[in-house]
Design a protein around this motif. Structure first.
Motif: not given
Ligand SMILES: [Zn+2]
Length: 360
Positions: A212-235
DNA sequence: ACTGCCGGGAA
DNA sequence: TTCCCGGCAGT
């Protein structure tokens, strides 16, 4: 004899001894599954999806305003769908029947203004999330099922000899999930009760230990050919909603859960975490991601894949994680006598086993 | 760094 | 079965 509190834990496969196969089924594959569907005011929503097998008993108990009904029945594996009569959305063939023909359920129409459905749904969600195949396995094991005795002590932690021994039974790799994944199509065990997502989550990890050390959670968009990564669910939700779903705020309530199917939760090391979106918020709202998009907002033809962990699954992971025994406060032989007096240690300490002299 | 000990292996 | 040790997790 080693103490009873021994928890054999460090096996990377110890977390999920019961479920050993991972059928390579897509999200739409429904053979052998039992979709628990129920109607809410907003429409129908699949709240749980558990693998069914002959002999699996599923108990329902729903408390309405006036009447109370409870049904229990053996669910054959040919997909009987029990659902209360909801709006006639014929989006799925599993919504045709309103009342199961094999379960003796008292017919009851949803009284208007009924608000307990939310509670009921919450209860169903909780039960579906927390249902281990062990907890819900029939009290009388299926005589036709192979005697897979690999499930003891998953959650009970009462196994005196640790979890299970890989070596017991020559050539019977039943409790070994990675092998079972390869032989998924050969012999699905009767205990199959967890979603394949969970198994993937549990076994895809190359390093099963907790780092768990130094592991951060992010969220990646699964839309095809998007792959945007955000750090918040809301975003991320906002990104999906505005960018891909092309929706404004007026549809937020409807599509609140829909965005969940288009992003996944990823973890990355802190030093690898690149410059992300400036939208930084903490993860405060637990989201439940189902394996199918909500039927209330059908989006046909759009590819979606979900490989994320819901809260319940995370909880289950945590509960069933191979946790070591809590280190006791008592000093053990090693500390009492010191390395130099190793001959005075108990044999267990000498063998680097759990101390037998100074119990916790 | 130290400690406890699980899992595995050699004798 | 006895003994040892690598390696991990927690302190
Ligand atoms: Zn000791």
């Amino acid at each position: 004899m080693l103490p009873k509190t021994r928890l054999g834990k460090r096996s990377p496969f110890g977390a999920l001894v019961g479920s050993s196969s991972c059928p390579p089924a897509g999200p739409g594959q429904e053979t052998g599954e039992t979709a628990v569907t129920m109607a809410t005011a907003a429409g129908q929503q699949a709240v749980g999806r558990v693998k069914g097998h002959p002999g699996l008993k599923v108990y329902f108990q729903c408390e309405g305003t006036g009447s109370e009904c409870s049904g229990a029945g053996d669910l054959p594996s040919d997909l009987p769908v029990w659902s209360s009569s909801g709006p006639s959305s014929s989006s799925s063939p599993s919504c045709i029947r309103s009342v199961s023909s094999c379960i003796d359920v008292p017919r009851r129409r949803r009284s208007p203004g009924e608000v307990e459905m939310d509670e009921l749904m919450a209860a169903m969600v909780l039960s579906s999330l927390s249902c281990s195949p062990l907890l819900h396995s029939p009290p009388h094991p299926d005589p036709t099922a192979p005697p897979m005795d690999c499930s003891g002590g998953l959650l009970s932690d009462s196994g005196s000899s640790g979890y299970w021994s890989v070596g017991h039974g020559s050539g019977s790799p039943a409790p070994s999930p990675p092998i079972a994944e390869a032989e998924a199509g050969l012999a699905p065990p009767p205990d199959e009760g967890l979603d394949m997502e969970l198994e993937q989550v549990l076994f895809d990890e190359p390093a099963p230990r907790k780092r768990r050390n130094s592991v951060k959670t992010a969220f990646r968009c699964l839309w095809p050919s998007c792959g945007k990564v955000l750090t918040s669910v809301v975003g991320m939700k906002r990104h999906i909603r505005t960018t891909h779903l092309c929706r404004g705020g007026e549809h937020e309530r409807c599509s609140r859960s829909e965005e969940d199917f288009y992003y996944t939760e990823i973890t990355q090391r802190a030093e690898q975490q690149q410059q992300l979106d400036s939208d930084v918020e903490t993860l405060t709202t637990p989201t439940c991601r189902w394996t199918a998009p909500p039927p209330s907002c059908p989006r046909q033809g759009l590819p979606f894949r979900v490989r994320s962990v819901s809260v319940g699954e995370q909880w289950l992971q945590h509960q069933s994680a191979p946790c070591r025994r809590i280190r006791g406060e008592a000093k053990k032989c090693r500390k009492v006598y010191g390395i130099e007096h190793r001959d005075q240690w108990c044999t267990a300490c000498r063998w680097k086993k759990a101390c037998q002299r100074f119990h916790d």
